[in-house]
Enzyme design. Sequence first.
Site, short mmCIF file in Angstrom:
data_model
loop_
_atom_site.label_atom_id
_atom_site.label_comp_id
_atom_site.label_asym_id
_atom_site.label_seq_id
_atom_site.Cartn_x
_atom_site.Cartn_y
_atom_site.Cartn_z
N ASP A 1 0.82 -1.22 0.00
CA ASP A 1 0.00 0.00 0.00
C ASP A 1 0.84 1.26 0.00
O ASP A 1 2.00 1.26 0.45
CB ASP A 1 -0.89 0.04 1.25
CG ASP A 1 -2.02 -0.98 1.21
OD1 ASP A 1 -1.93 -1.91 0.39
OD2 ASP A 1 -2.97 -0.84 2.00
N ASP A 2 0.23 2.34 -0.47
CA ASP A 2 0.66 3.74 -0.27
C ASP A 2 1.64 4.28 -1.29
O ASP A 2 2.01 5.44 -1.22
CB ASP A 2 1.22 3.96 1.14
CG ASP A 2 0.21 3.71 2.24
OD1 ASP A 2 -0.97 3.48 1.91
OD2 ASP A 2 0.59 3.73 3.42
N HIS B 1 -5.46 9.39 1.14
CA HIS B 1 -5.28 8.42 2.22
C HIS B 1 -5.97 8.85 3.51
O HIS B 1 -5.39 8.82 4.60
CB HIS B 1 -3.79 8.17 2.48
CG HIS B 1 -3.52 6.82 3.10
ND1 HIS B 1 -3.65 6.57 4.43
CD2 HIS B 1 -3.12 5.65 2.54
CE1 HIS B 1 -3.34 5.32 4.70
NE2 HIS B 1 -3.01 4.73 3.55
N TYR C 1 -6.52 2.29 5.81
CA TYR C 1 -6.75 1.79 7.18
C TYR C 1 -7.81 0.68 7.21
O TYR C 1 -8.26 0.29 8.29
CB TYR C 1 -7.16 2.92 8.13
CG TYR C 1 -6.34 4.17 7.96
CD1 TYR C 1 -5.07 4.29 8.49
CD2 TYR C 1 -6.84 5.25 7.22
CE1 TYR C 1 -4.32 5.44 8.30
CE2 TYR C 1 -6.10 6.40 7.04
CZ TYR C 1 -4.83 6.49 7.58
OH TYR C 1 -4.09 7.63 7.39
N HIS D 1 3.55 -2.45 3.17
CA HIS D 1 3.65 -1.12 2.58
C HIS D 1 4.99 -0.96 1.87
O HIS D 1 5.99 -1.55 2.28
CB HIS D 1 3.51 -0.04 3.67
CG HIS D 1 2.19 -0.09 4.38
ND1 HIS D 1 1.94 -0.99 5.39
CD2 HIS D 1 1.07 0.64 4.23
CE1 HIS D 1 0.70 -0.82 5.83
NE2 HIS D 1 0.14 0.16 5.14
#
Length: 451
Positions: free
Chosen positions: A174-175, A246, A283, A353
């Site tokens: 993620d991210d 996000h 989240y 991540h």
Amino acid sequence: MRSSPSLLALLALVGTSHATRHAEIVHKRQAAAVAAGVTLVPAASGTSIPPLSSITFGMPSQATLPVSKTFSAGASAPVSGAPALPTPFVFNLADWPLEDHIPDTDSDEVTMWMKELEGKNIPNIPPTVDGSCVNDTAAAADAANRGWWTCGGYTRSTDIVACPDKFTWGVSFDDGPSPYSKLKHSFSVRNTTNNLPTAQTLLNYLDQKNVSATFFVVGSRVVERPQVLLEEYMAGHEISVHTWSHKHLTSLTNEQIVAELGWTRHAIRTVLGVTPTTMRPPYGDIDDRVRAISLAMGLVPIMWTRTPDGKQFDTNDWKVAGGLVAGPDSFATFQNILSNATVINTGFIVLQHDLYQITVDLAIGYTLNAALTHNPPFKLEAIGKCSNLSTSDLYFESNTNKTFPSYNNSNHGFDIDGDGVLELQLQSAGFTNMVPFFSTAIVAGVIAMFV
């Protein structure tokens, strides 16, 4: 679109109103470290992944290198039925929302995207206070009715929550896109222990191990690092939506959720020429209202797995990057994940991540290696692949599957660019109240177990 400040100014303006959010914790603590005199210097040339005990907040960071591989417009896509690559992306400040901020909802684009909700059954669920259970006790008490994943792990049959086959590991990051993911094409030193290139990036590692992954990308990072996204896509990895800024989606209005998903969807298509059919809420913060909006926009939610007693397949690598725990603590959590794999009758999806070197070091130096050498062995695959979905199903432009994505009502098409023109027409009008085809096979087992 209105003009916005420079990227550096944007980073300085990132809000800290929800200090417990992991991305904001990381930015805040890294800034504090610099102010306190912690120097983040490049590691010495030829160094390998640091010892686990050294992977902690404030550790020296290796220098990032420019992207060395480019792709020309018209290059063939790695997905059957997908269009060729578009003209290379050039960032124009006036064309995009402020990075890392919830996009304005009064733009022409959001007005167009809101039309995708017309005729849909969007539950009238009020936004949560901030996406947390502790600060919204009333919503938390009603979590089962809301289908709120954050408070109780509640899911619905349209959520992808696990890989169907036991001992199959759904690999996700993620991210990003991240500078620690991109390919490096030349190495002068090799690690004599495992004969792998040092200063190794995530994409190199995945390629060497023949592992595919799903990258849940943030729109603000897509327009900042389009070439890294191209490398991920052209290497055969799956790309999915992870919102523009996000934020906790349950805390936003319908219009804000549409803006977060719409701008990210648009950014990905502008860079790659394809539009994902899946998303992951930051989240894991999703409820029935967020689900309905996502599905109305053609995006199937993908979560990570929970055991029946609530344990999450979350490596907690983000806590190391945020200075909350050290590397050994994160790896201990990971070892618990391995033991949890034996208590469920399906495979599982793991949260990791790729935005920071710390999290990439943990992945390629420890967690993925341990998974690959586990006894019994795990099968590591991207989430779409482990869910028995064709790669073509994962993008609108190549999708011919009439039961995936799932829709809560019929729709005439999608205006990905937000310009009033429907770029994507549905293959059939019979998409009403459909569930992804693989869900029926696992709903009695996996879904019921996690609801």
